[in-house]
Design a protein around this motif. Structure first.
Motif, PDB file in Angstrom:
ATOM      1  N   LEU A  28       0.763  -1.229  -0.081  1.00  0.00           N
ATOM      2  CA  LEU A  28       0.043  -0.052   0.072  1.00  0.00           C
ATOM      3  C   LEU A  28       0.828   1.166  -0.212  1.00  0.00           C
ATOM      4  CD1 LEU A  28      -2.707  -0.981   2.406  1.00  0.00           C
ATOM      5  CD2 LEU A  28      -2.956  -0.790   0.203  1.00  0.00           C
ATOM      6  N   GLU A  29       2.040   1.509   0.874  1.00  0.00           N
ATOM      7  CA  GLU A  29       2.978   2.365   0.695  1.00  0.00           C
ATOM      8  C   GLU A  29       3.457   2.413  -0.687  1.00  0.00           C
ATOM      9  OE1 GLU A  29       5.669   2.774   4.087  1.00  0.00           O
ATOM     10  OE2 GLU A  29       4.326   1.522   5.173  1.00  0.00           O
ATOM     11  N   LEU A  30       3.891   1.387  -1.350  1.00  0.00           N
ATOM     12  CA  LEU A  30       4.313   1.517  -2.685  1.00  0.00           C
ATOM     13  C   LEU A  30       3.408   2.341  -3.578  1.00  0.00           C
ATOM     14  CD1 LEU A  30       6.337   0.959  -5.139  1.00  0.00           C
ATOM     15  CD2 LEU A  30       5.096  -1.551  -5.213  1.00  0.00           C
ATOM     16  N   ALA A  31       2.078   1.646  -3.379  1.00  0.00           N
ATOM     17  CA  ALA A  31       1.104   2.503  -4.189  1.00  0.00           C
ATOM     18  C   ALA A  31       0.703   3.947  -3.982  1.00  0.00           C
ATOM     19  CB  ALA A  31      -0.171   1.628  -3.859  1.00  0.00           C
ATOM     20  N   ARG A  32       0.885   4.258  -2.835  1.00  0.00           N
ATOM     21  CA  ARG A  32       0.828   5.687  -2.411  1.00  0.00           C
ATOM     22  C   ARG A  32       2.091   6.513  -3.168  1.00  0.00           C
ATOM     23  NH1 ARG A  32       3.805   8.768   1.024  1.00  0.00           N
ATOM     24  NH2 ARG A  32       4.662   6.852   2.235  1.00  0.00           N
ATOM     25  N   LEU A  33       3.188   5.888  -3.222  1.00  0.00           N
ATOM     26  CA  LEU A  33       4.376   6.525  -3.648  1.00  0.00           C
ATOM     27  C   LEU A  33       4.327   6.660  -5.224  1.00  0.00           C
ATOM     28  CD1 LEU A  33       7.391   5.096  -1.407  1.00  0.00           C
ATOM     29  CD2 LEU A  33       6.540   7.351  -1.437  1.00  0.00           C
ATOM     30  N   LEU A  34       3.819   5.782  -5.805  1.00  0.00           N
ATOM     31  CA  LEU A  34       3.637   5.644  -7.099  1.00  0.00           C
ATOM     32  C   LEU A  34       2.483   6.688  -7.644  1.00  0.00           C
ATOM     33  CD1 LEU A  34       3.594   1.806  -7.766  1.00  0.00           C
ATOM     34  CD2 LEU A  34       5.433   3.549  -8.516  1.00  0.00           C
ATOM     35  N   ASN A  92     -10.607  -9.784   8.538  1.00  0.00           N
ATOM     36  CA  ASN A  92     -11.389  -8.583   8.536  1.00  0.00           C
ATOM     37  C   ASN A  92     -10.628  -7.195   9.096  1.00  0.00           C
ATOM     38  OD1 ASN A  92     -13.513 -10.239   7.525  1.00  0.00           O
ATOM     39  ND2 ASN A  92     -14.330 -10.759   9.460  1.00  0.00           N
ATOM     40  N   ARG A  93     -10.004  -7.406  10.358  1.00  0.00           N
ATOM     41  CA  ARG A  93      -9.385  -6.078  10.766  1.00  0.00           C
ATOM     42  C   ARG A  93      -8.497  -5.855   9.637  1.00  0.00           C
ATOM     43  NH1 ARG A  93      -4.609  -5.474  12.875  1.00  0.00           N
ATOM     44  NH2 ARG A  93      -4.029  -7.693  12.733  1.00  0.00           N
ATOM     45  N   LEU A  94      -7.409  -6.493   9.395  1.00  0.00           N
ATOM     46  CA  LEU A  94      -6.499  -6.125   8.225  1.00  0.00           C
ATOM     47  C   LEU A  94      -7.114  -5.535   6.840  1.00  0.00           C
ATOM     48  CD1 LEU A  94      -3.484  -6.198   7.878  1.00  0.00           C
ATOM     49  CD2 LEU A  94      -3.807  -8.188   6.802  1.00  0.00           C
ATOM     50  N   GLU A 135      -9.236   1.273   4.886  1.00  0.00           N
ATOM     51  CA  GLU A 135      -8.934   2.826   5.217  1.00  0.00           C
ATOM     52  C   GLU A 135      -7.703   3.566   4.617  1.00  0.00           C
ATOM     53  OE1 GLU A 135      -8.790   2.352   9.473  1.00  0.00           O
ATOM     54  OE2 GLU A 135     -10.827   1.825   9.479  1.00  0.00           O
ATOM     55  N   TYR A 136      -6.669   2.640   4.465  1.00  0.00           N
ATOM     56  CA  TYR A 136      -5.554   3.345   3.913  1.00  0.00           C
ATOM     57  C   TYR A 136      -5.788   3.876   2.468  1.00  0.00           C
ATOM     58  CZ  TYR A 136      -0.451   3.996   2.777  1.00  0.00           C
ATOM     59  OH  TYR A 136       0.889   4.586   2.366  1.00  0.00           O
ATOM     60  N   ILE A 137      -6.392   3.124   1.801  1.00  0.00           N
ATOM     61  CA  ILE A 137      -6.695   3.419   0.390  1.00  0.00           C
ATOM     62  C   ILE A 137      -7.516   4.663   0.297  1.00  0.00           C
ATOM     63  CG2 ILE A 137      -8.173   2.664  -1.667  1.00  0.00           C
ATOM     64  CD1 ILE A 137      -7.261  -0.302  -0.957  1.00  0.00           C
ATOM     65  N   ASN A 138      -8.495   4.568   0.987  1.00  0.00           N
ATOM     66  CA  ASN A 138      -9.580   5.928   1.193  1.00  0.00           C
ATOM     67  C   ASN A 138      -8.801   7.142   1.654  1.00  0.00           C
ATOM     68  OD1 ASN A 138     -11.731   4.407   0.198  1.00  0.00           O
ATOM     69  ND2 ASN A 138     -12.267   3.911   2.493  1.00  0.00           N
ATOM     70  N   LYS A 139      -7.867   7.058   2.373  1.00  0.00           N
ATOM     71  CA  LYS A 139      -7.137   8.238   3.226  1.00  0.00           C
ATOM     72  C   LYS A 139      -6.334   8.839   2.039  1.00  0.00           C
ATOM     73  CE  LYS A 139      -3.873   9.475   6.708  1.00  0.00           C
ATOM     74  NZ  LYS A 139      -2.840   8.926   8.046  1.00  0.00           N
ATOM     75  N   HIS A 140      -5.493   7.865   1.089  1.00  0.00           N
ATOM     76  CA  HIS A 140      -4.600   8.472   0.277  1.00  0.00           C
ATOM     77  C   HIS A 140      -5.072   8.592  -1.179  1.00  0.00           C
ATOM     78  CE1 HIS A 140      -1.208   8.435   3.125  1.00  0.00           C
ATOM     79  NE2 HIS A 140      -1.806   7.220   3.602  1.00  0.00           N
ATOM     80  N   HIS A 171      -6.698   3.139  -7.932  1.00  0.00           N
ATOM     81  CA  HIS A 171      -5.489   2.727  -8.347  1.00  0.00           C
ATOM     82  C   HIS A 171      -5.288   1.042  -7.892  1.00  0.00           C
ATOM     83  CE1 HIS A 171      -3.476   6.231 -10.286  1.00  0.00           C
ATOM     84  NE2 HIS A 171      -4.148   6.793  -9.398  1.00  0.00           N
ATOM     85  N   VAL A 172      -5.876   0.982  -6.662  1.00  0.00           N
ATOM     86  CA  VAL A 172      -5.761  -0.305  -5.911  1.00  0.00           C
ATOM     87  C   VAL A 172      -6.973  -0.745  -5.574  1.00  0.00           C
ATOM     88  CG1 VAL A 172      -4.724  -1.062  -3.811  1.00  0.00           C
ATOM     89  CG2 VAL A 172      -3.609   0.891  -4.594  1.00  0.00           C
ATOM     90  N   SER A 173      -6.972  -1.941  -5.507  1.00  0.00           N
ATOM     91  CA  SER A 173      -8.450  -3.012  -5.187  1.00  0.00           C
ATOM     92  C   SER A 173      -7.737  -4.076  -4.602  1.00  0.00           C
ATOM     93  CB  SER A 173      -9.011  -3.263  -6.609  1.00  0.00           C
ATOM     94  OG  SER A 173      -8.461  -4.263  -7.230  1.00  0.00           O
ATOM     95  N   ILE A 174      -8.478  -4.490  -3.173  1.00  0.00           N
ATOM     96  CA  ILE A 174      -8.234  -5.755  -2.457  1.00  0.00           C
ATOM     97  C   ILE A 174      -9.615  -6.675  -2.557  1.00  0.00           C
ATOM     98  CG2 ILE A 174      -7.907  -6.423  -0.194  1.00  0.00           C
ATOM     99  CD1 ILE A 174      -7.128  -3.642   0.639  1.00  0.00           C
ATOM    100  N   CYS A 175      -9.206  -7.904  -3.009  1.00  0.00           N
ATOM    101  CA  CYS A 175     -10.140  -8.990  -3.323  1.00  0.00           C
ATOM    102  C   CYS A 175      -9.781 -10.013  -2.316  1.00  0.00           C
ATOM    103  CB  CYS A 175      -9.980  -9.417  -4.750  1.00  0.00           C
ATOM    104  SG  CYS A 175     -11.463 -10.644  -5.073  1.00  0.00           S
ATOM    105  N   SER A 176     -10.660 -10.213  -1.268  1.00  0.00           N
ATOM    106  CA  SER A 176     -10.187 -11.465  -0.288  1.00  0.00           C
ATOM    107  C   SER A 176     -10.532 -12.716  -0.665  1.00  0.00           C
ATOM    108  CB  SER A 176     -11.283 -11.109   0.901  1.00  0.00           C
ATOM    109  OG  SER A 176     -12.548 -11.146   0.562  1.00  0.00           O
ATOM    110  N   TYR A 177     -11.167 -12.862  -1.961  1.00  0.00           N
ATOM    111  CA  TYR A 177     -11.151 -14.247  -2.374  1.00  0.00           C
ATOM    112  C   TYR A 177     -11.450 -14.315  -4.042  1.00  0.00           C
ATOM    113  CZ  TYR A 177     -12.475 -18.920  -4.176  1.00  0.00           C
ATOM    114  OH  TYR A 177     -12.695 -20.059  -4.870  1.00  0.00           O
ATOM    115  N   MET A 178     -10.575 -15.194  -4.611  1.00  0.00           N
ATOM    116  CA  MET A 178     -10.911 -15.030  -6.103  1.00  0.00           C
ATOM    117  C   MET A 178     -10.728 -16.652  -6.547  1.00  0.00           C
ATOM    118  SD  MET A 178      -9.223 -12.926  -9.061  1.00  0.00           S
ATOM    119  CE  MET A 178      -9.820 -11.328  -8.779  1.00  0.00           C
TER     120      MET A 178
END
Length: 375
Positions: free
Chosen positions: A208-214, A231-233, A239-244, A249-256
């Motif tokens: 996530l930090e890498l994505a922010r820098l990019l 769920n906590r993670l 929250e990080y994605i929304n804040k920055h 740019h970034v998507s999180i998928c818990s299952y595919m």
């Protein structure tokens, strides 16, 4: 040929190693195979006439003793003469099956069980070291009841060399890909991907930090993070994605499902493996590095000695210090900007996959081992 029963109370029925490699290989070579494992949103469509799937609900650890009793009953009355377990929590079932039946039982070891517990939590708390030591002693007592062990990592033989059971390396190489580049297109937007369990020590926040820098550097990119996590993670990640401002740019998928994951792999350019330096990770070769090679994806991986040696020998990616996010950022930017260099690394990885790092050799090992058990 004998019927084979494959069981897991933890892994999803379509787990890549258990189902797509092991079970499919056995069915395609004439065995009647039944897989009993955890359900997913995807149902088995019965593509192979000799391969059947039965699913169970995902149950918290504290209630899984009910599953263990059910598994014991199913395995005991099953016509299968050979059973393959995939979870250390099923050791106790193997013990009683060997005591009261004549079935041949194999344990497929995905990870070094006691060592992995040192970095896992129950709720917010890590297991005390004395509990891990106690479980290790229990494991050493029970493993000799098995008729065979499959090691997903070569170094497991060093750890379990004193156990009086025949063990073979069945490494986590991907199935030989027929076509890997058909969905890759030349685009200004470079596609990054990570697929695997989500955890702090697996580089979740570093990605996530890498994505922010990019994003701050105005580099055209997308990042897909795919895998199960707490769920906590995942909430912290969102929250990080929304804040920055990373939602575009970034998507999180818990299952595919694996078929959909394959499509994402076929489109991806760069694969991340920014795992932290823990004994388990340093001693093992992450299967995702081989998977990235098989889809023509350039690896950006932690600079562990074994990982560095693999990527240097194949020239299929680069290694970085995952704790130095600026170093990671500059190396990823180089891959984004230097397109011919990136494409050459991708071709090198594909060549290594075809010539050396594919499932064909491992499949042959499994078949030989099981044929020995049948005699």
């Amino acid at each position: 040929m004998d019927e084979i029963l494959i069981m897991s109370s933890v892994h999803c029925w379509n787990d890549v190693r258990m189902f797509h490699r092991e079970a499919n290989s056995l069915a395609e070579n004439g065995y009647k195979v039944k897989v009993i494992a955890v359900e997913t949103d995807t149902a088995y469509t019965g593509k192979h006439c000799r391969l059947n799937v039965e699913t169970i609900q995902k149950i918290p650890l504290g209630k899984r003793y009910k599953v263990w009793y059910r598994f014991y009953h199913i395995a005991r009355i099953s016509p299968a003469k050979i059973i393959i377990f995939h979870d250390p929590e099923l050791y106790i079932i193997a013990y009683f099956l060997k005591k009261f039946t004549n079935k041949k039982i194999i344990f497929d070891m995905h990870e070094e069980f006691p060592a992995s517990l040192l970095y896992k939590k129950i709720g917010k708390y890590k297991l005390p070291r004395w509990v891990v030591c106690f479980l290790k002693k229990i494991e050493q007592r029970i493993l000799p009841v098995f008729d065979g062990l499959f090691f997903a990592e070569a170094y497991y033989k060093d750890i379990y060399g004193d156990v009086c059971v025949q063990g073979i390396d069945v490494l986590n190489y991907p199935v030989l890909c027929k076509e890997t580049n058909n969905l890759k297109v030349d685009s200004d937007v470079v596609k990054l991907i990570y697929a695997g369990a989500l955890h702090e020590v697996r580089g979740f926040f570093e990605m996530l930090e890498l994505a922010r820098l990019l994003k701050e550097g105005n580099h055209p990119f997308s990042l897909k993070i795919i895998g199960p996590g707490s769920n906590r993670l995942i909430e912290q990640g969102q929250e990080y994605i929304n804040k920055h401002g990373l939602r575009g740019h970034v998507s999180i998928c818990s299952y595919m499902d694996f078929d959909l994951l394959e499509l994402e792999y076929q489109k991806a350019d760069i694969g991340l493996a920014l795992l932290h330096e823990t004994p388990n990770y340093v001693k093992s070769l992450a299967s995702k590095l081989y998977e990235y090679m098989s889809y023509g994806i350039v690896s950006v991986a932690s600079d562990f000695p074994l990982w560095k040696e693999l990527l240097m020998n194949t020239d299929a990616g680069i290694t970085v210090n995952p704790m130095n996010i600026n170093e990671v950022y500059y190396d990823v930017v180089k891959l984004i900007n230097e397109v011919p260099y990136r494409k050459q690394l991708a071709k090198n990885g594909l060549k290594a996959h075809v010539n050396a790092y594919n499932w064909g050799v491992e499949e042959a090992k499994i078949l030989r081992f099981i044929q020995q058990l049948e005699t």
